[in-house]
Design an enzyme around this catalytic site. Structure first.
Site, PDB file in Angstrom:
ATOM      1  CB  CYS A  17      -0.891  -0.005   1.237  1.00 23.34           C
ATOM      2  SG  CYS A  17      -2.644   0.059   0.879  1.00 23.34           S
ATOM      3  CB  CYS A  43      10.457 -21.682  15.723  1.00 20.87           C
ATOM      4  SG  CYS A  43       9.459 -22.148  17.145  1.00 20.87           S
TER       5      CYS A  43
END
Lengths: 224, 110
Positions: free
Chosen positions: A77, A185
């Site tokens: 945007c 992770c």
């Protein structure tokens, strides 16, 4: 999550993530770029315009021919409509706008986007979730499906439902996105991590949101 | 200007014990941690917090607190006072590198 962390999240006067939501509100209304337009200039007031948006992301962007998450959409945007520089990944401004937009969907259930272009990407995300990776040779599913609720060291292994992002994580002493958490992770299983915005991470996000379908958005969440 | 979240009860009764909560955006860098380049980051913390109550006649100290490096980022403080009357509450945070911020909130008793 411990009762004290839950209490911190539920009380807006205690939840530090609300500071970023405030920042995001200011940025939403600030004109930027060559177009001299603010987010509100096109979308109007966020509480009405952005209600439910975070609950159905990531979405497929036909022009860019790739899936985009909320942060990716904000930057698209900015470049397309505001003619401004995209915000850096994990910058305080981007986290602020993302938190403010996602905050408008608080309490709404996650819905799976029906766009057919997303289905094969979601499937790739699912495969990645079940694929063993890294020096520890662990798949996401081995911790978050098979051993959720048990402990890894001192911490409870969560079920990996991305309901509260961006989150205020006490360990980070600040705000972070789902991709930061995923990269954490990946490092944890000693795998080479993907850069921010990589399509692999967005595909994994797609699968995680589909997996959490029906759960309520709780942005901005507090996590230990 | 750092952002703050200040919460006090709306229209408490006169003489009621009320809880006031104040949270400020601040990194609270301890001065002991190495940065990405391995060099120790200089200390940047809030050193002192105080809250004064002014009922129009006199200004009275409600609470003051010294803060230290072991306190988490975005420090949150909650404390109690007796709502003796309506007035203005002034919150002040002071810290390293000339950091100072003052916020004023009106307390109205029912």
């Amino acid at each position: 999550m411990s009762p004290s962390t839950q209490a911190m999240q539920k009380d807006d006067s205690q939840n530090p993530a609300m500071l970023w939501v405030q920042d995001g509100e200011a940025l939403w209304n600030r004109a930027v770029g060559k177009s001299e337009k603010s987010c509100a200039g096109c979308h109007g007031a966020a509480p009405a315009a952005m209600r439910g948006v975070a609950a159905r992301y990531p979405a497929y962007d036909a022009a860019a021919q790739r899936p985009v998450n909320l942060a990716g959409r904000i930057n698209l945007c900015r470049t397309r409509h505001q003619q401004a520089e995209p915000l850096a990944a994990e910058s305080q401004e981007l986290l602020g706008i993302e938190a403010y937009v996602a905050f408008q969907s608080r309490g709404l259930p996650i819905v799976v986007a029906t766009d057919p272009a997303l289905a094969p990407l979601r499937e790739r995300g699912r495969k990645f979730y079940q694929q063993r990776i890294g020096q520890l040779d662990l798949a996401c599913a081995q911790c978050h499906d098979d051993n959720a609720g048990k402990r890894l060291g001192g911490s409870v292994i969560p079920q990996a439902h991305p309901t509260g992002y961006p989150i205020y994580r006490l360990e980070w002493q600040g705000m972070g996105s789902l991709q930061r958490r995923l990269r954490n992770c990946l490092t944890g299983v000693r795998a080479e991590s993907f850069p921010f915005g990589a399509q692999e991470l967005v595909e994994l996000e797609l699968y995680l949101f589909a997996r959490a379908a029906g759960m309520l958005i709780e942005t901005p969440a507090v996590r230990p | 200007m750092a952002r703050t979240l200040i919460n006090l009860p709306q229209a408490p009764r006169r003489g009621e014990l009320i809880e006031i909560r104040a949270l400020i955006q601040h990194p609270m860098e301890t001065g002991y941690r190495p940065g990405a380049d391995g060099k120790v980051l200089p200390r940047d913390i809030v050193r002192r917090f105080s809250c004064r109550f002014n009922d129009g006649a006199a200004s009275e100290l409600v609470i003051s607190a010294d803060l230290f490096p072991a306190i988490a980022a975005n420090p949150y403080l909650a404390f109690h006072m007796v709502a003796t009357g309506s007035g203005m509450l002034t919150f002040t945070w002071e810290g390293d590198n000339g950091f100072t911020q003052t916020e004023t909130v009106a307390l109205k008793v029912a």
